[in-house]
Scaffold this motif. Structure first.
Motif, PDB file in Angstrom:
ATOM      1  N   PRO A   1       6.026  -8.018   3.468  1.00 14.77           N
ATOM      2  CA  PRO A   1       5.460  -9.330   3.798  1.00 14.77           C
ATOM      3  C   PRO A   1       4.531  -9.227   4.994  1.00 14.77           C
ATOM      4  O   PRO A   1       4.703  -8.350   5.858  1.00 14.77           O
ATOM      5  CB  PRO A   1       6.704 -10.171   4.116  1.00 14.77           C
ATOM      6  CG  PRO A   1       7.820  -9.503   3.398  1.00 14.77           C
ATOM      7  CD  PRO A   1       7.486  -8.040   3.432  1.00 14.77           C
ATOM      8  N   VAL A   2       3.549 -10.105   5.050  1.00 16.68           N
ATOM      9  CA  VAL A   2       2.598 -10.101   6.145  1.00 16.68           C
ATOM     10  C   VAL A   2       3.344 -10.152   7.473  1.00 16.68           C
ATOM     11  O   VAL A   2       4.377 -10.805   7.613  1.00 16.68           O
ATOM     12  CB  VAL A   2       1.625 -11.295   6.012  1.00 16.68           C
ATOM     13  CG1 VAL A   2       2.362 -12.618   6.005  1.00 16.68           C
ATOM     14  CG2 VAL A   2       0.572 -11.264   7.092  1.00 16.68           C
TER      15      VAL A   2
ATOM     16  N   GLN B   1       3.256  -3.198  10.286  1.00 17.75           N
ATOM     17  CA  GLN B   1       2.983  -4.296   9.369  1.00 17.75           C
ATOM     18  C   GLN B   1       1.500  -4.652   9.427  1.00 17.75           C
ATOM     19  O   GLN B   1       0.802  -4.340  10.401  1.00 17.75           O
ATOM     20  CB  GLN B   1       3.823  -5.522   9.723  1.00 17.75           C
ATOM     21  CG  GLN B   1       5.308  -5.351   9.508  1.00 17.75           C
ATOM     22  CD  GLN B   1       6.088  -6.605   9.827  1.00 17.75           C
ATOM     23  OE1 GLN B   1       5.756  -7.361  10.728  1.00 17.75           O
ATOM     24  NE2 GLN B   1       7.148  -6.837   9.059  1.00 17.75           N
ATOM     25  N   PHE B   2       1.028  -5.330   8.373  1.00 16.33           N
ATOM     26  CA  PHE B   2      -0.382  -5.689   8.288  1.00 16.33           C
ATOM     27  C   PHE B   2      -0.566  -7.170   7.982  1.00 16.33           C
ATOM     28  O   PHE B   2       0.313  -7.817   7.423  1.00 16.33           O
ATOM     29  CB  PHE B   2      -1.072  -4.887   7.172  1.00 16.33           C
ATOM     30  CG  PHE B   2      -1.023  -3.403   7.345  1.00 16.33           C
ATOM     31  CD1 PHE B   2      -1.811  -2.770   8.293  1.00 16.33           C
ATOM     32  CD2 PHE B   2      -0.206  -2.614   6.549  1.00 16.33           C
ATOM     33  CE1 PHE B   2      -1.786  -1.395   8.444  1.00 16.33           C
ATOM     34  CE2 PHE B   2      -0.167  -1.236   6.690  1.00 16.33           C
ATOM     35  CZ  PHE B   2      -0.958  -0.628   7.640  1.00 16.33           C
ATOM     36  N   ASN B   3      -1.763  -7.634   8.330  1.00 15.71           N
ATOM     37  CA  ASN B   3      -2.199  -8.970   7.949  1.00 15.71           C
ATOM     38  C   ASN B   3      -3.643  -8.852   7.474  1.00 15.71           C
ATOM     39  O   ASN B   3      -4.564  -8.736   8.267  1.00 15.71           O
ATOM     40  CB  ASN B   3      -2.088  -9.931   9.134  1.00 15.71           C
ATOM     41  CG  ASN B   3      -2.302 -11.382   8.737  1.00 15.71           C
ATOM     42  OD1 ASN B   3      -2.703 -11.669   7.612  1.00 15.71           O
ATOM     43  ND2 ASN B   3      -2.045 -12.294   9.651  1.00 15.71           N
ATOM     44  N   LEU B   4      -3.826  -8.805   6.172  1.00 15.99           N
ATOM     45  CA  LEU B   4      -5.146  -8.727   5.526  1.00 15.99           C
ATOM     46  C   LEU B   4      -5.978  -7.546   6.056  1.00 15.99           C
ATOM     47  O   LEU B   4      -7.082  -7.721   6.569  1.00 15.99           O
ATOM     48  CB  LEU B   4      -5.899 -10.046   5.678  1.00 15.99           C
ATOM     49  CG  LEU B   4      -5.189 -11.258   5.062  1.00 15.99           C
ATOM     50  CD1 LEU B   4      -5.923 -12.552   5.414  1.00 15.99           C
ATOM     51  CD2 LEU B   4      -5.093 -11.123   3.547  1.00 15.99           C
TER      52      LEU B   4
ATOM     53  N   ASP C   1      -6.374  -3.363  10.827  1.00 17.25           N
ATOM     54  CA  ASP C   1      -5.440  -4.458  10.548  1.00 17.25           C
ATOM     55  C   ASP C   1      -6.153  -5.753  10.925  1.00 17.25           C
ATOM     56  O   ASP C   1      -5.942  -6.327  11.998  1.00 17.25           O
ATOM     57  CB  ASP C   1      -4.171  -4.231  11.370  1.00 17.25           C
ATOM     58  CG  ASP C   1      -3.055  -5.199  11.048  1.00 17.25           C
ATOM     59  OD1 ASP C   1      -3.177  -5.945  10.062  1.00 17.25           O
ATOM     60  OD2 ASP C   1      -2.065  -5.198  11.799  1.00 17.25           O
TER      61      ASP C   1
ATOM     62  N   ASN D   1      -4.800  -9.175  12.310  1.00 17.41           N
ATOM     63  CA  ASN D   1      -4.053  -8.919  13.546  1.00 17.41           C
ATOM     64  C   ASN D   1      -4.951  -8.391  14.656  1.00 17.41           C
ATOM     65  O   ASN D   1      -4.470  -8.087  15.757  1.00 17.41           O
ATOM     66  CB  ASN D   1      -2.909  -7.934  13.293  1.00 17.41           C
ATOM     67  CG  ASN D   1      -1.716  -8.585  12.622  1.00 17.41           C
ATOM     68  OD1 ASN D   1      -1.404  -9.755  12.859  1.00 17.41           O
ATOM     69  ND2 ASN D   1      -1.035  -7.839  11.763  1.00 17.41           N
TER      70      ASN D   1
ATOM     71  N   GLY E   1      -8.469 -14.455   8.030  1.00 14.44           N
ATOM     72  CA  GLY E   1      -8.707 -13.131   7.451  1.00 14.44           C
ATOM     73  C   GLY E   1      -9.990 -12.471   7.867  1.00 14.44           C
ATOM     74  O   GLY E   1     -10.284 -11.364   7.420  1.00 14.44           O
TER      75      GLY E   1
ATOM     76  N   THR F   1      -5.805  -5.382   0.457  1.00 12.70           N
ATOM     77  CA  THR F   1      -5.881  -6.421   1.472  1.00 12.70           C
ATOM     78  C   THR F   1      -4.833  -7.515   1.275  1.00 12.70           C
ATOM     79  O   THR F   1      -4.093  -7.854   2.199  1.00 12.70           O
ATOM     80  CB  THR F   1      -7.299  -7.027   1.496  1.00 12.70           C
ATOM     81  OG1 THR F   1      -8.221  -6.015   1.920  1.00 12.70           O
ATOM     82  CG2 THR F   1      -7.388  -8.197   2.461  1.00 12.70           C
ATOM     83  N   THR F   2      -4.769  -8.085   0.090  1.00 12.11           N
ATOM     84  CA  THR F   2      -3.851  -9.210  -0.098  1.00 12.11           C
ATOM     85  C   THR F   2      -2.414  -8.773  -0.317  1.00 12.11           C
ATOM     86  O   THR F   2      -1.489  -9.586  -0.206  1.00 12.11           O
ATOM     87  CB  THR F   2      -4.298 -10.111  -1.261  1.00 12.11           C
ATOM     88  OG1 THR F   2      -4.429  -9.314  -2.454  1.00 12.11           O
ATOM     89  CG2 THR F   2      -5.626 -10.755  -0.952  1.00 12.11           C
TER      90      THR F   2
ATOM     91  N   ASN G   1      -1.261  -6.468   1.683  1.00 15.79           N
ATOM     92  CA  ASN G   1      -0.924  -6.075   3.050  1.00 15.79           C
ATOM     93  C   ASN G   1      -0.315  -4.676   3.125  1.00 15.79           C
ATOM     94  O   ASN G   1       0.728  -4.464   3.740  1.00 15.79           O
ATOM     95  CB  ASN G   1       0.019  -7.112   3.693  1.00 15.79           C
ATOM     96  CG  ASN G   1      -0.659  -8.450   3.850  1.00 15.79           C
ATOM     97  OD1 ASN G   1      -1.659  -8.578   4.541  1.00 15.79           O
ATOM     98  ND2 ASN G   1      -0.132  -9.454   3.170  1.00 15.79           N
TER      99      ASN G   1
END
Length: 320
Positions: free
Chosen positions: A15-16, A22-25, A41, A44, A80, A308-309, A311
């Motif tokens: 999960p984002v 961890q990643f966000n887009l 990232d 983020n 994003g 990307t989506t 993550n």
């Protein structure tokens, strides 16, 4: 497992998040001579470094803003958006396309900020022609690559050109579409050979040939080491159709084959050095690509793709 071992999902599709690993887009990805991975990232506002097994090593960048080492979004509500492409030179220095600060940032191998260059310019603005620094400014740069000469190649996306600098940020030359106040979209289509409309990904081979993901023209363009147009390769089907996160990036393998992500087509395309489409891949094992963007190829031909989506980063194995 290592890049030379069995196929695996390198960074788990979690999960984002904003915790380590961890990643966000995310967007761009590259590797260094030791096989470490660097992933942009994006949401983020940082770069994350992992070893060749996918173990988190470090965070590069220090938050949101326009200070040294900081990255920015297009706007506070533009979800994003943020930094895009990334490249590492032979000395381990890291170059990041800080897209919405309209600049390139350079860090050393340990992630220490070294330098930055660029600012906003729109070549369609009448005032741009009289700006003495116009060649070193950008409009939303996306892709970064290092040439065999050590120079830094940048897709200046909004200005429809490729700008080339030495490692200190000194402007060397450009591959230009000729954008000017009298030659702007949508009045001019920028679709002739050698012209670019929303260039995103970029790669440079060992001979100095330059490959550009000319996204809105749905083609890859090849330029010779002097920047002259050499060839164009159409992107088939719907692979580069308009879609969320239409940011196709490029990578080369040791044999000169070129790989392009297809965000709308949800796959990776492989072209021979002559531009013939020789492979396509949409996933590996139980993992299917959703929105592939950043891409890099290991020395053994293993393909690693940023989704990307989803993550995450996928070890796509080798192309058929």
């Amino acid at each position: 497992p290592t890049p030379n071992g069995p196929v695996y999902t390198m960074f788990s599709l979690a999960p984002v998040g904003a915790e380590r690993g961890q990643f966000n887009l995310p967007r761009g990805i590259t590797t260094d001579a030791s096989g470490n991975f660097y992933v942009v990232d994006t949401a983020n506002m940082r770069v994350q470094k992992f070893d060749r097994t996918g173990k988190f090593l470090a965070t590069i960048g220090n938050g949101v803003g326009n200070g040294d080492g900081q990255f920015n979004a297009f706007s506070s509500d533009a979800v994003g958006t943020g930094p895009g492409g990334i490249a590492v030179d032979k000395s381990g220095n890291i170059y990041v396309a800080d897209t919405w600060n309209h600049r390139i940032q350079k860090f050393d191998a340990n992630g220490k900020f070294l330098a930055k260059w660029g600012d906003f310019i729109n070549l369609g603005d009448p005032s741009a022609a009289s700006d003495p620094a116009r060649d070193s400014k950008f409009f939303g740069p996306r892709g970064v690559a290092i040439g065999p000469d050590g120079n830094v190649y940048v897709t200046d996306t909004g200005n429809k050109r490729v700008s080339i600098f030495d490692p200190t940020g000194k402007f060397i030359r450009q591959i230009s579409s000729g954008m000017s106040p009298n030659k702007v979209s949508p009045n001019y289509p920028f679709s002739q050979p050698g012209e670019m409309n929303e260039p995103i990904g970029i790669a440079v081979d060992g001979s100095g040939n330059v490959y550009v993901a000319d996204s809105k023209n749905k083609r890859i363009q090849k330029f010779d080491p002097a920047g002259n147009f050499a060839a164009q390769w159409p992107i088939p089907d719907n692979n580069w159709d308009p879609a969320a996160y239409l940011e196709p990036f490029l990578a080369l393998d040791s044999g000169g084959n070129l790989y392009a992500t297809a965000p709308a087509g949800q796959k990776v395309l492989e072209f021979s050095p002559a531009g013939v489409l020789i492979g396509q891949k949409a996933g590996q094992g139980a993992v299917t690509l959703k929105t592939p963007t950043g891409i890099t190829v290991g020395s053994d031909g293993t393909v690693y793709v940023v989704d990307t989506t989803a993550n995450g980063v996928i070890n796509l194995g080798k192309m058929p």
